[in-house]
Motif scaffolding. Structure first.
Motif, PDB file in Angstrom:
ATOM      1  N   LYS A   1       0.824  -1.210   0.000  1.00  0.00           N
ATOM      2  CA  LYS A   1       0.000   0.000   0.000  1.00  0.00           C
ATOM      3  C   LYS A   1       0.858   1.260   0.000  1.00  0.00           C
ATOM      4  CE  LYS A   1      -3.705   2.410   2.406  1.00  0.00           C
ATOM      5  NZ  LYS A   1      -4.642   2.407   3.559  1.00  0.00           N
ATOM      6  N   GLN A   2       1.958   1.263   0.749  1.00  0.00           N
ATOM      7  CA  GLN A   2       2.796   2.452   0.805  1.00  0.00           C
ATOM      8  C   GLN A   2       3.450   2.738  -0.548  1.00  0.00           C
ATOM      9  OE1 GLN A   2       2.404   4.369   3.595  1.00  0.00           O
ATOM     10  NE2 GLN A   2       1.002   2.631   3.834  1.00  0.00           N
ATOM     11  N   LEU A   3       3.908   1.707  -1.229  1.00  0.00           N
ATOM     12  CA  LEU A   3       4.481   1.903  -2.558  1.00  0.00           C
ATOM     13  C   LEU A   3       3.426   2.421  -3.531  1.00  0.00           C
ATOM     14  CD1 LEU A   3       6.813  -1.218  -2.837  1.00  0.00           C
ATOM     15  CD2 LEU A   3       7.522   1.179  -2.776  1.00  0.00           C
ATOM     16  N   GLN A   4       2.220   1.910  -3.415  1.00  0.00           N
ATOM     17  CA  GLN A   4       1.129   2.397  -4.260  1.00  0.00           C
ATOM     18  C   GLN A   4       0.818   3.864  -3.956  1.00  0.00           C
ATOM     19  OE1 GLN A   4      -1.798  -0.524  -3.154  1.00  0.00           O
ATOM     20  NE2 GLN A   4      -1.313  -1.878  -4.871  1.00  0.00           N
ATOM     21  N   GLN A   5       0.875   4.235  -2.680  1.00  0.00           N
ATOM     22  CA  GLN A   5       0.610   5.621  -2.305  1.00  0.00           C
ATOM     23  C   GLN A   5       1.706   6.556  -2.792  1.00  0.00           C
ATOM     24  OE1 GLN A   5      -0.146   5.394   1.976  1.00  0.00           O
ATOM     25  NE2 GLN A   5      -2.337   5.510   1.580  1.00  0.00           N
ATOM     26  N   PHE A   6       2.930   6.088  -2.795  1.00  0.00           N
ATOM     27  CA  PHE A   6       4.010   6.903  -3.355  1.00  0.00           C
ATOM     28  C   PHE A   6       3.795   7.099  -4.861  1.00  0.00           C
ATOM     29  CE2 PHE A   6       6.681   5.624   0.411  1.00  0.00           C
ATOM     30  CZ  PHE A   6       6.886   6.919   0.881  1.00  0.00           C
ATOM     31  N   GLN A   7       3.255   6.098  -5.515  1.00  0.00           N
ATOM     32  CA  GLN A   7       2.994   6.204  -6.946  1.00  0.00           C
ATOM     33  C   GLN A   7       1.827   7.138  -7.265  1.00  0.00           C
ATOM     34  OE1 GLN A   7       2.402   2.336  -8.779  1.00  0.00           O
ATOM     35  NE2 GLN A   7       4.540   2.249  -9.417  1.00  0.00           N
ATOM     36  N   ASN A   8       0.770   7.070  -6.474  1.00  0.00           N
ATOM     37  CA  ASN A   8      -0.436   7.842  -6.810  1.00  0.00           C
ATOM     38  C   ASN A   8      -0.494   9.219  -6.157  1.00  0.00           C
ATOM     39  OD1 ASN A   8      -1.407   7.499  -4.141  1.00  0.00           O
ATOM     40  ND2 ASN A   8      -2.588   5.671  -4.681  1.00  0.00           N
ATOM     41  N   GLY A   9       0.558   9.572  -5.409  1.00  0.00           N
ATOM     42  CA  GLY A   9       0.621  10.917  -4.857  1.00  0.00           C
ATOM     43  C   GLY A   9       0.030  11.082  -3.474  1.00  0.00           C
ATOM     44  N   GLN A  10      -0.462   9.994  -2.870  1.00  0.00           N
ATOM     45  CA  GLN A  10      -0.973  10.097  -1.506  1.00  0.00           C
ATOM     46  C   GLN A  10       0.154  10.280  -0.498  1.00  0.00           C
ATOM     47  OE1 GLN A  10      -3.436   6.642  -0.836  1.00  0.00           O
ATOM     48  NE2 GLN A  10      -5.188   7.533  -1.879  1.00  0.00           N
ATOM     49  N   ARG A  11       1.349   9.875  -0.877  1.00  0.00           N
ATOM     50  CA  ARG A  11       2.553  10.128  -0.086  1.00  0.00           C
ATOM     51  C   ARG A  11       3.629  10.706  -0.997  1.00  0.00           C
ATOM     52  NH1 ARG A  11       4.901   5.702   4.017  1.00  0.00           N
ATOM     53  NH2 ARG A  11       6.200   7.524   4.488  1.00  0.00           N
ATOM     54  N   GLY A  12       4.459  11.576  -0.434  1.00  0.00           N
ATOM     55  CA  GLY A  12       5.607  12.082  -1.177  1.00  0.00           C
ATOM     56  C   GLY A  12       5.316  13.162  -2.178  1.00  0.00           C
ATOM     57  N   ALA A  13       4.126  13.748  -2.147  1.00  0.00           N
ATOM     58  CA  ALA A  13       3.779  14.785  -3.119  1.00  0.00           C
ATOM     59  C   ALA A  13       4.083  16.189  -2.602  1.00  0.00           C
ATOM     60  CB  ALA A  13       2.298  14.691  -3.490  1.00  0.00           C
ATOM     61  N   ASP A  14       4.201  16.332  -1.284  1.00  0.00           N
ATOM     62  CA  ASP A  14       4.434  17.650  -0.691  1.00  0.00           C
ATOM     63  C   ASP A  14       5.902  18.047  -0.833  1.00  0.00           C
ATOM     64  OD1 ASP A  14       4.927  19.729   1.456  1.00  0.00           O
ATOM     65  OD2 ASP A  14       2.780  19.399   1.743  1.00  0.00           O
ATOM     66  N   ALA A  15       6.143  19.278  -1.229  1.00  0.00           N
ATOM     67  CA  ALA A  15       7.508  19.762  -1.438  1.00  0.00           C
ATOM     68  C   ALA A  15       8.324  19.750  -0.151  1.00  0.00           C
ATOM     69  CB  ALA A  15       7.476  21.181  -2.014  1.00  0.00           C
ATOM     70  N   ASN A  16       7.666  19.781   0.997  1.00  0.00           N
ATOM     71  CA  ASN A  16       8.369  19.770   2.273  1.00  0.00           C
ATOM     72  C   ASN A  16       8.745  18.362   2.734  1.00  0.00           C
ATOM     73  OD1 ASN A  16       8.282  22.626   2.812  1.00  0.00           O
ATOM     74  ND2 ASN A  16       6.093  22.401   3.218  1.00  0.00           N
ATOM     75  N   ASP A  17       8.278  17.366   2.012  1.00  0.00           N
ATOM     76  CA  ASP A  17       8.578  15.975   2.342  1.00  0.00           C
ATOM     77  C   ASP A  17       9.665  15.472   1.398  1.00  0.00           C
ATOM     78  OD1 ASP A  17       8.614  13.349   3.149  1.00  0.00           O
ATOM     79  OD2 ASP A  17       6.605  12.858   2.404  1.00  0.00           O
ATOM     80  N   VAL A  18      10.903  15.830   1.695  1.00  0.00           N
ATOM     81  CA  VAL A  18      12.017  15.519   0.791  1.00  0.00           C
ATOM     82  C   VAL A  18      12.212  14.017   0.634  1.00  0.00           C
ATOM     83  CG1 VAL A  18      14.494  15.773   0.404  1.00  0.00           C
ATOM     84  CG2 VAL A  18      13.176  17.676   1.335  1.00  0.00           C
ATOM     85  N   LYS A  19      12.245  13.288   1.733  1.00  0.00           N
ATOM     86  CA  LYS A  19      12.438  11.842   1.665  1.00  0.00           C
ATOM     87  C   LYS A  19      11.263  11.173   0.953  1.00  0.00           C
ATOM     88  CE  LYS A  19      15.289  11.534   5.839  1.00  0.00           C
ATOM     89  NZ  LYS A  19      16.525  11.221   5.102  1.00  0.00           N
ATOM     90  N   GLY A  20      10.061  11.693   1.187  1.00  0.00           N
ATOM     91  CA  GLY A  20       8.897  11.150   0.501  1.00  0.00           C
ATOM     92  C   GLY A  20       8.972  11.364  -0.997  1.00  0.00           C
ATOM     93  N   GLN A  21       9.473  12.510  -1.417  1.00  0.00           N
ATOM     94  CA  GLN A  21       9.623  12.782  -2.835  1.00  0.00           C
ATOM     95  C   GLN A  21      10.642  11.841  -3.472  1.00  0.00           C
ATOM     96  OE1 GLN A  21      10.381  17.102  -3.130  1.00  0.00           O
ATOM     97  NE2 GLN A  21       8.292  17.292  -3.888  1.00  0.00           N
ATOM     98  N   GLN A  22      11.703  11.535  -2.735  1.00  0.00           N
ATOM     99  CA  GLN A  22      12.692  10.578  -3.239  1.00  0.00           C
ATOM    100  C   GLN A  22      12.059   9.206  -3.434  1.00  0.00           C
ATOM    101  OE1 GLN A  22      15.635  10.945  -0.140  1.00  0.00           O
ATOM    102  NE2 GLN A  22      16.726  12.591  -1.190  1.00  0.00           N
ATOM    103  N   MET A  23      11.242   8.793  -2.470  1.00  0.00           N
ATOM    104  CA  MET A  23      10.569   7.503  -2.597  1.00  0.00           C
ATOM    105  C   MET A  23       9.563   7.506  -3.737  1.00  0.00           C
ATOM    106  SD  MET A  23      11.345   4.830  -0.947  1.00  0.00           S
ATOM    107  CE  MET A  23       9.845   4.032  -1.522  1.00  0.00           C
ATOM    108  N   ALA A  24       8.866   8.611  -3.913  1.00  0.00           N
ATOM    109  CA  ALA A  24       7.902   8.709  -5.008  1.00  0.00           C
ATOM    110  C   ALA A  24       8.606   8.551  -6.353  1.00  0.00           C
ATOM    111  CB  ALA A  24       7.165  10.044  -4.942  1.00  0.00           C
ATOM    112  N   ALA A  25       9.784   9.148  -6.477  1.00  0.00           N
ATOM    113  CA  ALA A  25      10.546   9.034  -7.723  1.00  0.00           C
ATOM    114  C   ALA A  25      10.984   7.593  -7.968  1.00  0.00           C
ATOM    115  CB  ALA A  25      11.763   9.956  -7.670  1.00  0.00           C
ATOM    116  N   MET A  26      11.392   6.900  -6.899  1.00  0.00           N
ATOM    117  CA  MET A  26      11.816   5.512  -7.045  1.00  0.00           C
ATOM    118  C   MET A  26      10.628   4.604  -7.364  1.00  0.00           C
ATOM    119  SD  MET A  26      14.998   5.731  -6.749  1.00  0.00           S
ATOM    120  CE  MET A  26      15.190   3.966  -6.939  1.00  0.00           C
TER     121      MET A  26
END
Length: 210
Positions: free
Chosen positions: A66-91
């Motif tokens: 679920k977390q990987l899916q959320q990184f893909q669909n923008g539920q996690r890692g979409a906020d500019a202040n979440d640097v580590k989340g953005q890295q995971m979203a890119a991966m």
């Protein structure tokens, strides 16, 4: 995007062999997904402290998926202040549905390594009271997690990582999407926690819940 992957390539080259990076008693085997080596560049036993990444071994497969899916669909890692989340979203962006399922099952099948961080007795007592009163009903008496409640295991996570996630829930960097019901519940719960409360709960879990 190219810069991120170039950096990751350099990191992978500089790291020890995959067998050394694996968590707990896991070994490099033929059934290890190829993408797992990329994950271990940050999530491996020898790299987590420096990267601030959580341990994946022993976590629920459904939660990891679920977390990987959320990184893909923008539920996690979409906020500019979440640097580590953005890295995971890119991966996560390059992973297929099969890749995600395979990685989730693989890491869930691995044995987590114990990581105990001693803490002040008063802080532990404060954390114990908060955990028993507010966290244990969903995450389990020993922070083992509960799939029925969509509550992940916390026992293999470091105190620093748990603190950061509580801060992100409180700040709205996680759990603000209407489709993320467990996340919204955590965000609501975190709003009532002070910084001291967060660190106390995290310290209690990170110390092995003495």
């Amino acid at each position: 995007m190219k810069a991120i992957f170039s950096l990751l390539t350099l990191v992978l080259i500089a790291l020890p062999p995959v067998a050394v990076l694996l968590s707990g008693k896991a070994q490099a085997t033929a059934d290890m997904p190829a993408q797992a080596a990329t994950c271990l560049a940050c999530h491996g036993a020898q790299t987590r402290a420096a990267s601030g990444a959580p341990q994946l071994a022993g976590q629920q497969a459904a939660y990891l998926q679920k977390q990987l899916q959320q990184f893909q669909n923008g539920q996690r890692g979409a906020d500019a202040n979440d640097v580590k989340g953005q890295q995971m979203a890119a991966m996560a962006a390059s992973l297929s549905a099969d890749d995600i399922s395979l990685l989730a099952r693989y890491f869930a099948s691995q044995q987590a390594d114990e990581q105990i961080s001693p803490a002040d007795a008063a802080l532990l007592d404060q954390g114990r009271r908060h955990y028993i009163g507010s966290c244990g009903a969903c995450h389990g008496a020993k922070a083992e997690g509960n799939v029925a409640f969509n509550a992940p295991a916390l026992s293999m996570l470091s105190a620093d990582y748990i603190t950061l996630q509580l801060q992100q829930f409180k700040a709205g960097l996680r759990g603000k999407d209407k489709a993320d019901k467990p996340g919204r519940q955590m965000a609501l719960f975190s709003r009532n926690l002070s910084e001291q409360d967060m660190r106390a709960v995290a310290a209690y879990i990170g110390a092995g819940m003495p």
